[in-house]
Scaffold this motif. Sequence first.
Motif, PDB file in Angstrom:
ATOM      1  N   ASN A 205       0.664  -1.162   0.037  1.00  0.00           N
ATOM      2  CA  ASN A 205       0.149  -0.048  -0.229  1.00  0.00           C
ATOM      3  C   ASN A 205       0.868   1.322  -0.106  1.00  0.00           C
ATOM      4  O   ASN A 205       0.752   1.998  -0.553  1.00  0.00           O
ATOM      5  CB  ASN A 205      -1.347   0.188   1.258  1.00  0.00           C
ATOM      6  N   LEU A 206       1.975   1.601   0.328  1.00  0.00           N
ATOM      7  CA  LEU A 206       2.752   2.540   0.997  1.00  0.00           C
ATOM      8  C   LEU A 206       3.649   2.942  -0.545  1.00  0.00           C
ATOM      9  O   LEU A 206       3.988   3.946  -1.055  1.00  0.00           O
ATOM     10  CB  LEU A 206       3.614   2.572   1.676  1.00  0.00           C
ATOM     11  N   LYS A 207       3.769   1.492  -1.344  1.00  0.00           N
ATOM     12  CA  LYS A 207       4.781   1.790  -2.280  1.00  0.00           C
ATOM     13  C   LYS A 207       3.812   2.296  -3.599  1.00  0.00           C
ATOM     14  O   LYS A 207       4.905   3.048  -3.816  1.00  0.00           O
ATOM     15  CB  LYS A 207       5.181  -0.351  -2.447  1.00  0.00           C
ATOM     16  N   ASN A 208       2.778   1.706  -3.619  1.00  0.00           N
ATOM     17  CA  ASN A 208       1.482   2.499  -4.503  1.00  0.00           C
ATOM     18  C   ASN A 208       1.347   3.886  -4.432  1.00  0.00           C
ATOM     19  O   ASN A 208       1.207   4.148  -4.705  1.00  0.00           O
ATOM     20  CB  ASN A 208       0.047   1.682  -4.422  1.00  0.00           C
ATOM     21  N   THR A 209       1.215   4.192  -3.044  1.00  0.00           N
ATOM     22  CA  THR A 209       0.918   5.505  -2.802  1.00  0.00           C
ATOM     23  C   THR A 209       2.231   6.354  -3.110  1.00  0.00           C
ATOM     24  O   THR A 209       1.908   7.025  -3.667  1.00  0.00           O
ATOM     25  CB  THR A 209       0.914   5.395  -1.159  1.00  0.00           C
ATOM     26  N   ALA A 210       3.506   5.857  -3.601  1.00  0.00           N
ATOM     27  CA  ALA A 210       4.389   6.790  -3.282  1.00  0.00           C
ATOM     28  C   ALA A 210       4.951   6.859  -5.092  1.00  0.00           C
ATOM     29  O   ALA A 210       4.940   7.651  -5.574  1.00  0.00           O
ATOM     30  CB  ALA A 210       5.502   6.059  -3.253  1.00  0.00           C
ATOM     31  N   THR A 211       3.658   5.496  -5.526  1.00  0.00           N
ATOM     32  CA  THR A 211       4.026   5.741  -6.717  1.00  0.00           C
ATOM     33  C   THR A 211       3.169   6.615  -7.294  1.00  0.00           C
ATOM     34  O   THR A 211       3.269   7.426  -8.650  1.00  0.00           O
ATOM     35  CB  THR A 211       3.780   4.234  -7.483  1.00  0.00           C
ATOM     36  N   GLU A 212       2.402   6.708  -6.924  1.00  0.00           N
ATOM     37  CA  GLU A 212       0.985   7.627  -7.098  1.00  0.00           C
ATOM     38  C   GLU A 212       1.521   9.432  -6.892  1.00  0.00           C
ATOM     39  O   GLU A 212       1.048   9.820  -7.771  1.00  0.00           O
ATOM     40  CB  GLU A 212      -0.422   7.207  -5.708  1.00  0.00           C
ATOM     41  N   VAL A 216       1.900  12.228  -9.688  1.00  0.00           N
ATOM     42  CA  VAL A 216       1.100  13.340 -10.499  1.00  0.00           C
ATOM     43  C   VAL A 216       2.130  14.571 -10.110  1.00  0.00           C
ATOM     44  O   VAL A 216       2.291  15.504 -10.274  1.00  0.00           O
ATOM     45  CB  VAL A 216      -0.221  13.517  -9.059  1.00  0.00           C
ATOM     46  N   VAL A 217       3.287  14.691  -8.815  1.00  0.00           N
ATOM     47  CA  VAL A 217       3.858  15.747  -8.473  1.00  0.00           C
ATOM     48  C   VAL A 217       5.457  15.950  -9.081  1.00  0.00           C
ATOM     49  O   VAL A 217       5.792  14.512  -9.325  1.00  0.00           O
ATOM     50  CB  VAL A 217       4.170  15.791  -6.598  1.00  0.00           C
ATOM     51  N   PRO A 218       5.428  17.067  -9.758  1.00  0.00           N
ATOM     52  CA  PRO A 218       6.606  17.172 -10.646  1.00  0.00           C
ATOM     53  C   PRO A 218       7.757  16.863  -9.981  1.00  0.00           C
ATOM     54  O   PRO A 218       7.777  17.737  -9.041  1.00  0.00           O
ATOM     55  CB  PRO A 218       6.458  18.362 -11.384  1.00  0.00           C
ATOM     56  N   ALA A 219       9.047  16.457 -10.101  1.00  0.00           N
ATOM     57  CA  ALA A 219      10.305  16.494  -9.325  1.00  0.00           C
ATOM     58  C   ALA A 219      10.414  17.470  -9.417  1.00  0.00           C
ATOM     59  O   ALA A 219      10.021  18.558 -10.114  1.00  0.00           O
ATOM     60  CB  ALA A 219      11.400  15.829  -9.910  1.00  0.00           C
ATOM     61  N   GLY A 220      11.281  17.598  -7.827  1.00  0.00           N
ATOM     62  CA  GLY A 220      11.718  19.659  -7.574  1.00  0.00           C
ATOM     63  C   GLY A 220      10.570  20.030  -6.881  1.00  0.00           C
ATOM     64  O   GLY A 220      11.302  21.366  -6.363  1.00  0.00           O
ATOM     65  N   SER A 221       9.720  19.524  -6.986  1.00  0.00           N
ATOM     66  CA  SER A 221       8.038  20.675  -6.228  1.00  0.00           C
ATOM     67  C   SER A 221       7.991  20.641  -4.937  1.00  0.00           C
ATOM     68  O   SER A 221       8.940  19.490  -4.029  1.00  0.00           O
ATOM     69  CB  SER A 221       6.658  19.908  -6.624  1.00  0.00           C
ATOM     70  N   THR A 235      14.710   7.496   2.368  1.00  0.00           N
ATOM     71  CA  THR A 235      15.575   6.330   1.899  1.00  0.00           C
ATOM     72  C   THR A 235      16.219   6.413   1.223  1.00  0.00           C
ATOM     73  O   THR A 235      16.002   6.699  -0.466  1.00  0.00           O
ATOM     74  CB  THR A 235      15.143   4.537   1.736  1.00  0.00           C
ATOM     75  N   PRO A 236      18.221   6.541   1.085  1.00  0.00           N
ATOM     76  CA  PRO A 236      19.161   6.228  -0.010  1.00  0.00           C
ATOM     77  C   PRO A 236      18.577   4.817  -0.985  1.00  0.00           C
ATOM     78  O   PRO A 236      18.760   3.935  -0.678  1.00  0.00           O
ATOM     79  CB  PRO A 236      20.060   6.188   0.149  1.00  0.00           C
ATOM     80  N   ALA A 237      18.553   5.709  -2.200  1.00  0.00           N
ATOM     81  CA  ALA A 237      18.004   4.357  -2.994  1.00  0.00           C
ATOM     82  C   ALA A 237      18.054   5.474  -5.004  1.00  0.00           C
ATOM     83  O   ALA A 237      18.024   6.598  -4.626  1.00  0.00           O
ATOM     84  CB  ALA A 237      16.983   4.314  -3.299  1.00  0.00           C
ATOM     85  N   THR A 238      18.250   4.357  -6.318  1.00  0.00           N
ATOM     86  CA  THR A 238      18.451   5.256  -7.059  1.00  0.00           C
ATOM     87  C   THR A 238      17.081   4.953  -7.574  1.00  0.00           C
ATOM     88  O   THR A 238      15.824   3.868  -6.813  1.00  0.00           O
ATOM     89  CB  THR A 238      19.409   3.843  -8.325  1.00  0.00           C
ATOM     90  N   GLY A 239      16.539   5.886  -8.524  1.00  0.00           N
ATOM     91  CA  GLY A 239      15.133   6.379  -8.498  1.00  0.00           C
ATOM     92  C   GLY A 239      14.043   6.400  -8.565  1.00  0.00           C
ATOM     93  O   GLY A 239      12.582   6.744  -8.797  1.00  0.00           O
ATOM     94  N   ILE A 240      14.551   7.327  -7.129  1.00  0.00           N
ATOM     95  CA  ILE A 240      13.839   8.325  -5.615  1.00  0.00           C
ATOM     96  C   ILE A 240      13.336   9.357  -6.751  1.00  0.00           C
ATOM     97  O   ILE A 240      14.271   9.803  -6.700  1.00  0.00           O
ATOM     98  CB  ILE A 240      13.648   7.725  -4.280  1.00  0.00           C
ATOM     99  N   THR A 241      12.178  10.200  -6.554  1.00  0.00           N
ATOM    100  CA  THR A 241      12.343  11.084  -7.311  1.00  0.00           C
ATOM    101  C   THR A 241      12.841  12.250  -6.061  1.00  0.00           C
ATOM    102  O   THR A 241      12.026  12.294  -5.011  1.00  0.00           O
ATOM    103  CB  THR A 241      10.426  11.362  -8.153  1.00  0.00           C
ATOM    104  N   GLN A 242      13.179  13.154  -5.900  1.00  0.00           N
ATOM    105  CA  GLN A 242      13.191  13.986  -5.352  1.00  0.00           C
ATOM    106  C   GLN A 242      12.554  15.616  -5.570  1.00  0.00           C
ATOM    107  O   GLN A 242      12.012  16.127  -6.385  1.00  0.00           O
ATOM    108  CB  GLN A 242      15.083  14.430  -5.624  1.00  0.00           C
ATOM    109  N   TYR A 243      12.607  15.733  -3.601  1.00  0.00           N
ATOM    110  CA  TYR A 243      11.102  16.789  -3.515  1.00  0.00           C
ATOM    111  C   TYR A 243      12.328  17.763  -2.588  1.00  0.00           C
ATOM    112  O   TYR A 243      12.467  17.167  -1.625  1.00  0.00           O
ATOM    113  CB  TYR A 243      10.200  16.417  -3.187  1.00  0.00           C
ATOM    114  N   GLU A 244      11.351  19.276  -2.605  1.00  0.00           N
ATOM    115  CA  GLU A 244      11.342  19.568  -1.736  1.00  0.00           C
ATOM    116  C   GLU A 244      10.944  19.424  -0.119  1.00  0.00           C
ATOM    117  O   GLU A 244       9.358  20.262  -0.527  1.00  0.00           O
ATOM    118  CB  GLU A 244      11.680  21.539  -1.889  1.00  0.00           C
ATOM    119  N   TRP A 245      10.875  18.781   0.637  1.00  0.00           N
ATOM    120  CA  TRP A 245      10.087  18.178   2.165  1.00  0.00           C
ATOM    121  C   TRP A 245       9.805  19.059   3.043  1.00  0.00           C
ATOM    122  O   TRP A 245      10.583  19.733   3.429  1.00  0.00           O
ATOM    123  CB  TRP A 245      10.400  17.191   2.922  1.00  0.00           C
TER     124      TRP A 245
END
Length: 313
Positions: A205-212, A216-221, A235-245
């Motif tokens: 459920n968490l994985k699907n939520t992150a994908t969703e 929708v949300v552009p990278a860097g937003s 979590t440090p990993a490849t392929g994770i979209t970067q945002y300003e949290w």
Amino acid sequence: GLLTGLALGAAVVSRYHAAVVVPFFILVLYFEKRRVDALVCLITTGVFAVLIVAYNLWAFGNISGGYTNKVTFGIEYLPFNLKYYIPALLVLWPLQLFAPLVDKSRLRWYVRVTCLPVFGLLTFYFFHETGESTTQTLVLGQRLLLTILPIWIVSYAYSLDTWFVPRVEKYLPRLIRRLAVAGFCLALLGGTVMMFRAHQYHLTNLKNTATEIEQVVPAGSVLVSNRNLTKLFGTPATGITQYEWLVYQFLDVPLDHSARLAAEHKDWYLAILPRRPGDELPNTLNDYIVRYHMVKLPTKNPALLLYRAPARP
């Protein structure tokens, strides 16, 4: 001493609160006349401490790696934690709470100085995990004890073997004892399967939520969100979209990001995945919606609250 220092250092890297064990462990080495080992262990763990502080200063700008500057330990949390931990450690493994105290093995002092300081520290912590039911909370609430539970359970098993079993043998036939052990093992196996299934459902459920969110949300937003979501992308990993949290709330108190949001001149987003009803702080959420003219975005996960704030001119 070197191996002990490396093991303790790795434990502290894994969970910072494991650091409370280090001085007690070194003292046991010292009083067992292993003074060279105690010194080497002290130096080794000291190197780990310097590296951790340096990393936190570089990555977070403070020595602890904290992100809210809020106090998370206090005596006011003691009743809340004792009300949970004492029954939990008496029920899930019957009377497990007392195992370090009645342990007579040659490792008993190492067990005590590992389990008791961490347990004592966490009784003053602001948080323990809760589930959707009493049974879930009984299991999930012990999550922060994972640094010490393996040692505690081994001590518990040894104490049962040396104290409880000899007394039971006098009154129960051998066949009955074996059947009881077999039945208990089957119950443990069944419980483990149920827990793993529930946990896998939660992870999926968490994985699907992150994908969703990524769709929708552009990278860097800029993304205002609760910690339930920020941890998915932290979590440090490849392929994770970067945002300003920007963290939405801490201890049910909303954090003020108005100055940062006022300086944003492109669309920004608010995403909340409540752990339980009310975690979204309805009044705060409504204030965000009204103040920033936010638009609710459709989501596949009905629990996910996702909004977009249009860019200011």
